[in-house]
Scaffold this motif. Structure first.
Motif, PDB file in Angstrom:
ATOM      1  N   MET A 128      19.680   3.079 -21.550  1.00  0.00           N
ATOM      2  CA  MET A 128      19.178   3.021 -19.820  1.00  0.00           C
ATOM      3  C   MET A 128      18.366   4.106 -19.397  1.00  0.00           C
ATOM      4  N   ALA A 129      17.300   3.961 -18.943  1.00  0.00           N
ATOM      5  CA  ALA A 129      16.748   5.336 -18.261  1.00  0.00           C
ATOM      6  C   ALA A 129      17.362   5.820 -16.949  1.00  0.00           C
ATOM      7  N   GLY A 130      17.276   7.207 -16.922  1.00  0.00           N
ATOM      8  CA  GLY A 130      18.061   7.663 -15.753  1.00  0.00           C
ATOM      9  C   GLY A 130      16.963   8.406 -14.946  1.00  0.00           C
ATOM     10  N   ALA A 131      17.817   9.352 -13.866  1.00  0.00           N
ATOM     11  CA  ALA A 131      16.577   9.864 -12.980  1.00  0.00           C
ATOM     12  C   ALA A 131      15.624  10.810 -13.679  1.00  0.00           C
ATOM     13  N   ALA A 132      16.297  11.446 -14.949  1.00  0.00           N
ATOM     14  CA  ALA A 132      15.688  12.528 -15.661  1.00  0.00           C
ATOM     15  C   ALA A 132      14.302  11.836 -16.371  1.00  0.00           C
ATOM     16  N   ASP A 133      14.591  10.598 -16.546  1.00  0.00           N
ATOM     17  CA  ASP A 133      13.253   9.853 -17.420  1.00  0.00           C
ATOM     18  C   ASP A 133      12.233   9.242 -16.374  1.00  0.00           C
ATOM     19  N   ARG A 134      12.667   9.222 -14.985  1.00  0.00           N
ATOM     20  CA  ARG A 134      11.758   8.560 -13.933  1.00  0.00           C
ATOM     21  C   ARG A 134      10.786   9.369 -13.305  1.00  0.00           C
ATOM     22  N   PRO A 135       9.665   9.085 -13.193  1.00  0.00           N
ATOM     23  CA  PRO A 135       8.431  10.169 -12.828  1.00  0.00           C
ATOM     24  C   PRO A 135       8.792  10.253 -11.359  1.00  0.00           C
ATOM     25  N   MET A 136       8.923  11.485 -10.944  1.00  0.00           N
ATOM     26  CA  MET A 136       9.420  11.823  -9.391  1.00  0.00           C
ATOM     27  C   MET A 136       8.680  13.073  -9.089  1.00  0.00           C
ATOM     28  N   ALA A 137       7.994  12.911  -8.020  1.00  0.00           N
ATOM     29  CA  ALA A 137       7.349  14.344  -7.382  1.00  0.00           C
ATOM     30  C   ALA A 137       7.922  14.667  -6.002  1.00  0.00           C
ATOM     31  N   TRP A 138       7.998  16.004  -5.821  1.00  0.00           N
ATOM     32  CA  TRP A 138       8.135  16.443  -4.325  1.00  0.00           C
ATOM     33  C   TRP A 138       7.195  15.972  -3.366  1.00  0.00           C
ATOM     34  N   SER A 139       7.641  15.233  -2.001  1.00  0.00           N
ATOM     35  CA  SER A 139       6.692  14.806  -1.344  1.00  0.00           C
ATOM     36  C   SER A 139       6.633  15.506   0.028  1.00  0.00           C
ATOM     37  N   HIS A 140       7.560  15.865   0.931  1.00  0.00           N
ATOM     38  CA  HIS A 140       7.396  16.333   2.102  1.00  0.00           C
ATOM     39  C   HIS A 140       8.825  16.894   2.558  1.00  0.00           C
ATOM     40  N   VAL A 141       8.884  17.516   3.669  1.00  0.00           N
ATOM     41  CA  VAL A 141       9.939  17.837   4.840  1.00  0.00           C
ATOM     42  C   VAL A 141       9.425  17.335   6.044  1.00  0.00           C
ATOM     43  N   GLY A 142       9.961  16.684   6.546  1.00  0.00           N
ATOM     44  CA  GLY A 142       9.761  15.977   8.078  1.00  0.00           C
ATOM     45  C   GLY A 142      10.544  17.016   9.229  1.00  0.00           C
ATOM     46  N   LEU A 143       9.660  17.625  10.024  1.00  0.00           N
ATOM     47  CA  LEU A 143      10.377  18.366  11.088  1.00  0.00           C
ATOM     48  C   LEU A 143      10.067  18.057  12.584  1.00  0.00           C
ATOM     49  N   ASN A 144      11.077  17.707  13.466  1.00  0.00           N
ATOM     50  CA  ASN A 144      11.013  17.387  14.776  1.00  0.00           C
ATOM     51  C   ASN A 144      10.758  18.510  15.461  1.00  0.00           C
ATOM     52  N   CYS A 145       9.724  18.780  16.391  1.00  0.00           N
ATOM     53  CA  CYS A 145       8.911  19.877  16.809  1.00  0.00           C
ATOM     54  C   CYS A 145       9.078  19.182  18.301  1.00  0.00           C
ATOM     55  N   ALA A 146       9.502  20.660  19.164  1.00  0.00           N
ATOM     56  CA  ALA A 146       9.364  20.700  20.699  1.00  0.00           C
ATOM     57  C   ALA A 146       7.886  20.644  21.248  1.00  0.00           C
ATOM     58  N   ASP A 147       7.212  21.266  20.350  1.00  0.00           N
ATOM     59  CA  ASP A 147       5.811  21.532  20.674  1.00  0.00           C
ATOM     60  C   ASP A 147       4.877  21.495  19.257  1.00  0.00           C
ATOM     61  N   GLN A 148       4.316  20.312  18.847  1.00  0.00           N
ATOM     62  CA  GLN A 148       3.709  20.325  17.473  1.00  0.00           C
ATOM     63  C   GLN A 148       2.764  21.492  17.343  1.00  0.00           C
ATOM     64  N   LYS A 149       1.730  21.846  18.360  1.00  0.00           N
ATOM     65  CA  LYS A 149       0.857  22.794  18.253  1.00  0.00           C
ATOM     66  C   LYS A 149       1.457  24.275  17.871  1.00  0.00           C
ATOM     67  N   SER A 150       2.632  24.490  18.480  1.00  0.00           N
ATOM     68  CA  SER A 150       3.077  25.853  18.037  1.00  0.00           C
ATOM     69  C   SER A 150       3.780  25.921  16.771  1.00  0.00           C
ATOM     70  N   THR A 151       4.456  24.703  16.314  1.00  0.00           N
ATOM     71  CA  THR A 151       5.005  24.510  14.994  1.00  0.00           C
ATOM     72  C   THR A 151       3.821  24.708  13.922  1.00  0.00           C
ATOM     73  N   GLU A 152       2.873  23.985  14.169  1.00  0.00           N
ATOM     74  CA  GLU A 152       1.669  23.939  13.199  1.00  0.00           C
ATOM     75  C   GLU A 152       1.051  25.135  13.186  1.00  0.00           C
ATOM     76  N   GLU A 153       0.871  26.098  14.336  1.00  0.00           N
ATOM     77  CA  GLU A 153       0.228  27.353  14.311  1.00  0.00           C
ATOM     78  C   GLU A 153       1.150  28.353  13.393  1.00  0.00           C
ATOM     79  N   PHE A 154       2.332  28.077  13.556  1.00  0.00           N
ATOM     80  CA  PHE A 154       3.454  29.219  13.067  1.00  0.00           C
ATOM     81  C   PHE A 154       3.278  29.044  11.304  1.00  0.00           C
ATOM     82  N   TYR A 155       3.225  27.802  10.986  1.00  0.00           N
ATOM     83  CA  TYR A 155       3.147  27.556   9.172  1.00  0.00           C
ATOM     84  C   TYR A 155       1.685  27.455   8.991  1.00  0.00           C
TER      85      TYR A 155
END
Length: 148
Positions: free
Chosen positions: A1-28
Motif C-alpha cells: 500500500m502506497a504511503g505519503a512518501a510515495d504520493r506526489p506532493m508539492a508545496w503550494s502556499h501560505v495564506g495570510l490575513n491582512c489588515a492592509d493587503q497593499k502594505s503586506t504586499e509591499e513588505f514581501y
C-alpha cells in the motif's frame, strides 16, 4: 500500500490575513523579492497571490480584530503558525535594508553551538506575523536514508 512518501506532493502556499493587503504586499515584495503572480477579484474583495520561486503567499484582506501580538520567535499556542522563515546570505545586510522599518522581535542570535555560521533574526510583518530570517543553516546529512 502506497504511503505519503510515495504520493506526489508539492508545496503550494501560505495564506495570510491582512489588515492592509497593499502594505503586506509591499513588505514581501520589497524585502523578500516576491512578485505578484495573480489577483483573484471576488467583487467586494480580492485575493492577491505573491510568488518567489516555488513559494507562494496568498493575501486576504481581513476586517477582523488582530490576534494578540506575537513576540520573540512567534506565538507558542497550538493551532497558530509560529513564524514564516527565509534564508539569506547576510542577516546584517537584510537588517540594514529594512532600516527603520525593522520591527525586530528577537535577535539577531548566533547558533554556532548547533550549526557553525548559523545566525538568525526574527521580525514582525505589517500584520504582526513573525518572520525568521537566517543565514548559514545546513541540514544534518547524518539523517539521510543512504547515510543510515
Amino acid at each position: 500500500m502506497a504511503g505519503a512518501a510515495d504520493r506526489p506532493m508539492a508545496w503550494s502556499h501560505v495564506g495570510l490575513n491582512c489588515a492592509d493587503q497593499k502594505s503586506t504586499e509591499e513588505f514581501y515584495t520589497r524585502y523578500f523579492g516576491f512578485t505578484r503572480a495573480r489577483v483573484v477579484d471576488l467583487g467586494e474583495a480580492r485575493i492577491v497571490f505573491l510568488r518567489k520561486g516555488d513559494a507562494y503567499l496568498e493575501l486576504f484582506e481581513s476586517a477582523a480584530d488582530p490576534a494578540r501580538p506575537a513576540h520573540d520567535d512567534g506565538p507558542p499556542a497550538p493551532g497558530r503558525i509560529r513564524h514564516l522563515a527565509f534564508q539569506t546570505d547576510s542577516v546584517d545586510a537584510f537588517l540594514a535594508e529594512l532600516g527603520d522599518e525593522a520591527d525586530v522581535t528577537l535577535g539577531p542570535l548566533d547558533f554556532d553551538d548547533f550549526v557553525c555560521g548559523w545566525r538568525t533574526v526574527w521580525v514582525r510583518d505589517p500584520d504582526g506575523v513573525i518572520v525568521e530570517v537566517s543565514q548559514g543553516f545546513e541540514d544534518d546529512r547524518s539523517h539521510d536514508k543512504e547515510g543510515a
